[in-house]
Design a protein around this motif. Structure first.
Motif, PDB file in Angstrom:
ATOM      1  N   ARG A  85       0.827  -1.191   0.000  1.00  0.00           N
ATOM      2  CA  ARG A  85       0.000   0.000   0.000  1.00  0.00           C
ATOM      3  C   ARG A  85       0.866   1.249   0.000  1.00  0.00           C
ATOM      4  NH1 ARG A  85      -5.404  -1.017   0.777  1.00  0.00           N
ATOM      5  NH2 ARG A  85      -5.268  -3.019   1.810  1.00  0.00           N
TER       6      ARG A  85
ATOM      7  N   ARG B  97       1.468   4.519  -2.976  1.00  0.00           N
ATOM      8  CA  ARG B  97       0.843   5.786  -2.611  1.00  0.00           C
ATOM      9  C   ARG B  97       1.040   6.832  -3.692  1.00  0.00           C
ATOM     10  NH1 ARG B  97       1.398   5.897   3.231  1.00  0.00           N
ATOM     11  NH2 ARG B  97      -0.263   4.409   3.008  1.00  0.00           N
TER      12      ARG B  97
ATOM     13  N   ASP C 221      -2.774   8.281  -6.325  1.00  0.00           N
ATOM     14  CA  ASP C 221      -2.616   7.522  -5.087  1.00  0.00           C
ATOM     15  C   ASP C 221      -3.434   6.245  -5.207  1.00  0.00           C
ATOM     16  OD1 ASP C 221      -3.640   8.148  -1.630  1.00  0.00           O
ATOM     17  OD2 ASP C 221      -2.586   6.481  -2.577  1.00  0.00           O
TER      18      ASP C 221
ATOM     19  N   SER D  41      -3.079   3.711  -3.108  1.00  0.00           N
ATOM     20  CA  SER D  41      -2.906   2.890  -1.907  1.00  0.00           C
ATOM     21  C   SER D  41      -4.223   2.395  -1.341  1.00  0.00           C
ATOM     22  CB  SER D  41      -2.161   3.688  -0.841  1.00  0.00           C
ATOM     23  OG  SER D  41      -2.943   4.820  -0.483  1.00  0.00           O
ATOM     24  N   ARG D  42      -5.354   3.021  -1.761  1.00  0.00           N
ATOM     25  CA  ARG D  42      -6.620   2.563  -1.174  1.00  0.00           C
ATOM     26  C   ARG D  42      -7.295   1.487  -1.998  1.00  0.00           C
ATOM     27  NH1 ARG D  42      -8.635   7.523  -0.050  1.00  0.00           N
ATOM     28  NH2 ARG D  42      -7.195   8.603   1.330  1.00  0.00           N
ATOM     29  N   SER D  43      -6.601   0.998  -3.010  1.00  0.00           N
ATOM     30  CA  SER D  43      -7.209  -0.077  -3.808  1.00  0.00           C
ATOM     31  C   SER D  43      -7.283  -1.339  -2.972  1.00  0.00           C
ATOM     32  CB  SER D  43      -6.373  -0.353  -5.048  1.00  0.00           C
ATOM     33  OG  SER D  43      -5.893   0.831  -5.590  1.00  0.00           O
ATOM     34  N   GLU D  44      -7.995  -2.304  -3.511  1.00  0.00           N
ATOM     35  CA  GLU D  44      -8.113  -3.570  -2.803  1.00  0.00           C
ATOM     36  C   GLU D  44      -6.801  -4.329  -2.924  1.00  0.00           C
ATOM     37  OE1 GLU D  44     -12.072  -5.111  -3.850  1.00  0.00           O
ATOM     38  OE2 GLU D  44     -11.034  -7.033  -3.673  1.00  0.00           O
TER      39      GLU D  44
END
Lengths: 318, 540
Positions: free
Chosen positions: A65, A69, A79, A81-84
């Motif tokens: 993650r 970023r 960014d 980093s919030r993907s699954e």
């Protein structure tokens, strides 16, 4: 060895209870779908990117993650980093799923480069072992696949309706279709409860269940048809249907058992890739069997009762 | 009796047929890796073509769906653009060296490319997706360029905000942070201009990497675009160069009409440069040969423009812009910062030709070889466990008759694999799951029959009559039930994609085969057993 021969369960008598159970299950499923805002569609249907990577030395998802970023896509920096990002099967296998982006750049390739440079000594020496699987689906294709899937389900249901209408009387077709809808709804509901991703393979499994459930239902209907002729003296329709179910019970249970065994083995030992497929089949086999006994047949009985009541009412008026 | 003899003949015939079709597959899969390598490639190819084919998800490989962007083509060109693109891609893939690629048209503007066993997906994508439009354009230098740069400066300066007034939003980004000294030269302040020390003429323009977006924005501004003469255009270099620790892109003003295009190239080869020129010596280059027509044009152009630079433009980016020193005709080279692989791929692409329109990858599915192998392993294990479980169950529950059903199941699977191999069908991962499913479904027919036989026996019928009745009564039910599954399989085949199609095919063939083995074959065995051994009590 024999079991379930000469049984005499009163399935039809318990149909109200079965009906309540079915309604209950369907409602739970619908609530789950509402809570999750619809089915959990895979990238096959909503577009996006899927990457399955096998690291020689496990990399914690948090580090991945962090590495994602700041990713340079063309002239933008995004960014991701919030993907699954999750472990998939083992700690060394990572699954990354990114929503579709409106960009021409090959996002999957960029992500791979980024991770390669971030963790150079945790990648297998033979780089070909690193990439297990990569899928990119553009938004247009996703939409098309969704449409295809819906058409397929509708065509299949229509085909079934026509077929049974041809082989049996119309009311049988209606009863069978009700059972099929019931099966699909409950299966989707359970899949939603388990937050299972709906991919193309899962839709294929759903269609297979439609065929399988009907297969089951027809065996019972065939018996009912036979008994209607044989037990002509019996005036109570419900008794005939009950007898038919009981007669075919051992076959129904055994076939369901063998089908369930093989699908269970697929589920437990088939690997992650067909996991969703096997799960859907498992649920479908159970629900399909249940519906042949507790949904399709009671519908027939209800239909008959209503028809008889109407006939009686008409008779009295004259 | 005659009926039975016919039946035996038919059964034996199908068994022989199945054996014939399945033999290559068994042979192929029992070869060890060394034996495979030792085999004569033509023979191996023949063996593979007659065996069961593995899908991309089991063998590893890449599946691409490409869309041809016809937006910039005339209706004339658009009509056969996709077919031409298909041919060119086929050419490129052929030279790439993948066994049994699949390249097909889909719909009106899509192309499907499947490359089984592909080892290097990145390279394949780059190779396939490149438009590969090669053009040779003369570079404009000197006063012409100076004048244009001046005009651009003036036009921008006019739009510059005066200190006291509100800054116009559209040029905020340009003027922010520019020292007052350069404010009357807003454009050229972003550039580094090099002049020939002897003549003072402008020779080349370089732009620092961080200024590139700004320069792009200026050049795409409509007012500025109108200033550029219609016969010229600005083009960027394809790669950066490093000067004094900073990265720069070169910017070229070129003549819009190309002097020579990729159509004039007859052949291209990757080579290692020789000679003393540091840009060429010992570096990978692409040597090309022009067609006769190309040679004529090339020598005319180079002859008339000695001392000027000729930009070699690939997909609208300048690869290199060497100075024309002598008249050239048939042979020349393209230099750039290539690796040997890049030179090889560029040569392939030049030989195959440029795509008539750009193509976009709209769907990609790549399975690495390790996952493919894993899937096969897991599938095999699941199939074996499932098979054993069902076989044991049938034997225990139906005893001797159960064993007969088990034999039918084995033959069912043999027929299934033989048919798949015979039709040249592809086994995918869902297809493998389908085989496992068939194991469960195939016994259903026998369960139906046996339950009927048990019923008949219970009502006191003789063994022979019970068996006959069981079969005839169950037959219609089996037919009806299996037909619905077949309808589903048909729908899946029509609407499904590759792996799903594989599942549908496996399911259909499996069910059809199961009807043959479960009904015809088991009945034959029963009849044989009953007549030969005069059985009075049936083990069922």
């Amino acid at each position: 060895m024999k079991f379930l021969t000469n049984t005499d369960f009163d399935f039809i008598g318990r149909r109200k209870t079965a009906f309540l159970i079915s309604i209950g299950l369907i409602i739970i499923g619908l609530v789950s779908l509402a809570v999750h805002k619809g089915p959990n569609f895979s990238i096959d249907f909503v577009g996006g990117i899927l990457l399955e990577l096998h690291f020689e030395l496990a990399v914690p998802t948090e580090e991945i993650r962090a590495a994602l970023r700041e990713v340079k896509l063309g002239d933008r920096v995004v960014d991701l980093s919030r993907s699954e990002i999750q472990e998939f099967g083992s700690a060394n296998d990572i699954l990354i799923r990114v929503e579709r982006m409106s960009t021409e750049v090959a996002v999957a390739d960029v992500i791979k480069e980024r991770l390669k440079s971030a963790f150079p000594n945790r990648i297998p020496k033979d780089e070909r072992q690193w990439l297990r699987r990569q899928e990119s689906v553009g938004p247009k294709i996703g939409g098309e696949l969704k449409q295809s899937a819906i058409y397929a389900i509708l065509v299949a249901l229509l085909g079934m309706l026509i077929y049974i209408g041809w082989r049996f009387k119309f009311r049988f077709a209606v009863a069978a279709i009700v059972a099929l809808f019931h099966d699909v709804l409950i299966t989707l509901g359970v899949l939603s409860l388990l937050n299972q991703e709906i991919s193309l393979a899962v839709v294929a499994a759903l269609l297979t269940i439609v065929g399988y459930s009907l297969n089951d239902t027809i065996v019972v209907f065939d018996r009912i048809r036979e008994n209607l002729r044989a037990l002509r003296k019996e005036r109570n329709y419900g008794v005939i249907v009950n007898r038919s179910i009981n007669d075919s019970l051992s076959r129904t249970v055994i076939t369901s058992l063998t089908s369930f065994i093989v699908v269970l083995v697929l589920f437990l030992r088939g690997g992650e890739v067909i996991h969703g497929f096997a799960l859907t089949l498992m649920i479908g086999v159970l629900v399909g069997t249940y519906s042949s006994i507790f949904v399709a047949s009671p519908v027939l009985v209800e239909w008959q009762k209503r028809a008889e009541a109407k006939r009686l009412a008409r008779g009295r008026r004259i | 009796m005659r009926g039975i003899r016919w039946r035996t003949v038919i059964i034996l015939f199908f068994l022989a047929l199945a054996g014939w079709y399945i033999y290559p597959t068994i042979k192929l899969f029992s070869l060890s890796t060394q034996e495979r390598r030792a085999m004569d490639p033509a023979k191996l190819a023949e063996l593979e073509s007659r065996s069961l084919r593995l899908g991309l998800d089991l063998m590893g490989g890449m599946h691409l769906v490409l869309e041809v962007d016809k937006s910039k083509l005339t209706p004339e060109e658009a009509k056969d653009a996709v077919d031409r693109a298909l041919e060119i891609i086929r050419n490129r893939v052929d030279q790439f060296g993948v066994a049994e690629p699949v390249i097909q048209k889909q719909g009106r503007s899509r192309i499907i490319v499947q490359l089984p066993g592909l080892q290097d997906p990145e390279r394949a994508k780059a190779l396939i997706g490149r438009t590969a439009q090669l053009e040779f354009k003369l570079v404009k230098e000197g006063e012409e360029v100076d004048a244009l740069l001046n005009e651009i400066d003036v036009a921008l300066a006019r739009r510059m905000p005066r200190a006291k007034e509100q800054a116009p939003e559209d040029l905020d980004w340009l003027f922010a942070g520019v020292p007052p000294l350069f404010q009357h030269r807003p454009f050229t302040s972003l550039l580094r201009i090099y002049e020939d020390p002897r003549t003072g003429k402008l020779v080349s323009i370089r732009v620092a990497e961080e200024n590139r977006p700004k320069v792009d924005r200026v050049l795409s501004d409509p007012e500025i675009r109108a200033l550029i003469p219609p016969d010229a255009e600005f083009l960027w270099a394809s790669e950066t160069e490093v000067y004094q620790g900073k990265r720069y892109y070169s910017l070229y003003l070129v003549r819009k009409t190309p002097e020579l295009t990729g159509a004039h190239i007859a052949d291209a080869r990757p080579e290692i440069g020789s000679g003393y020129d540091p840009e060429i010596a010992n570096k990978p280059i692409v040597a090309f040969t022009t067609t006769d027509e190309g040679a004529r044009i090339f020598s005319l152009v180079t002859g008339a423009n000695i001392g000027r630079r000729l930009a070699i433009v690939l997909d609208n980016k300048v690869c290199s812009a060497p100075v024309i020193r002598t008249k050239l005709s048939k042979n020349s080279i393209i230099t750039g910062n290539f690796t040997m692989e890049e030179a090889r791929d560029l040569a392939i692409v030049l030989r195959a030709g440029a795509l008539p329109a750009p193509i976009k990858i709209v769907e990609e599915r790549t399975v690495g070889p390790s996952l493919g192998r894993d899937s096969i392993e897991k599938g095999k294990v699941a199939a074996v466990i499932g098979f054993i479980a069902v076989v044991v169950f049938m034997a225990v529950y139906y005893r001797f008759s159960g064993l007969i059903a088990d034999l039918a199941l084995v033959l069912n699977l043999v027929f299934l694999v033989a048919a798949l191999a015979g039709f040249g069908a592809t086994l995918t991962l869902p297809g493998l799951a389908g085989i496992v499913l068939i194991v469960g479904l195939a016994v259903d027919a026998n369960v139906l029959i046996f339950e009927r036989i048990r019923e008949e026996l219970r009502t006191g019928k003789t063994v022979r009559l019970a068996i006959d009745n069981g079969y005839s009564r169950a037959f219609r039910t089996i037919l009806d039930a299996n037909l619905t599954t077949l309808i589903t399989a048909l729908v899946l085949y029509k609407f499904g994609t590759g792996p799903i199609k594989g599942f549908a095919v496996t399911l259909s063939i499996g069910i059809l085969a199961s009807m043959f083995t479960a009904i015809v074959m088991t009945k034959a065995i029963f009849d044989f057993v009953i007549t030969r051994w005069r059985v009075t009590r049936l083990s069922i």
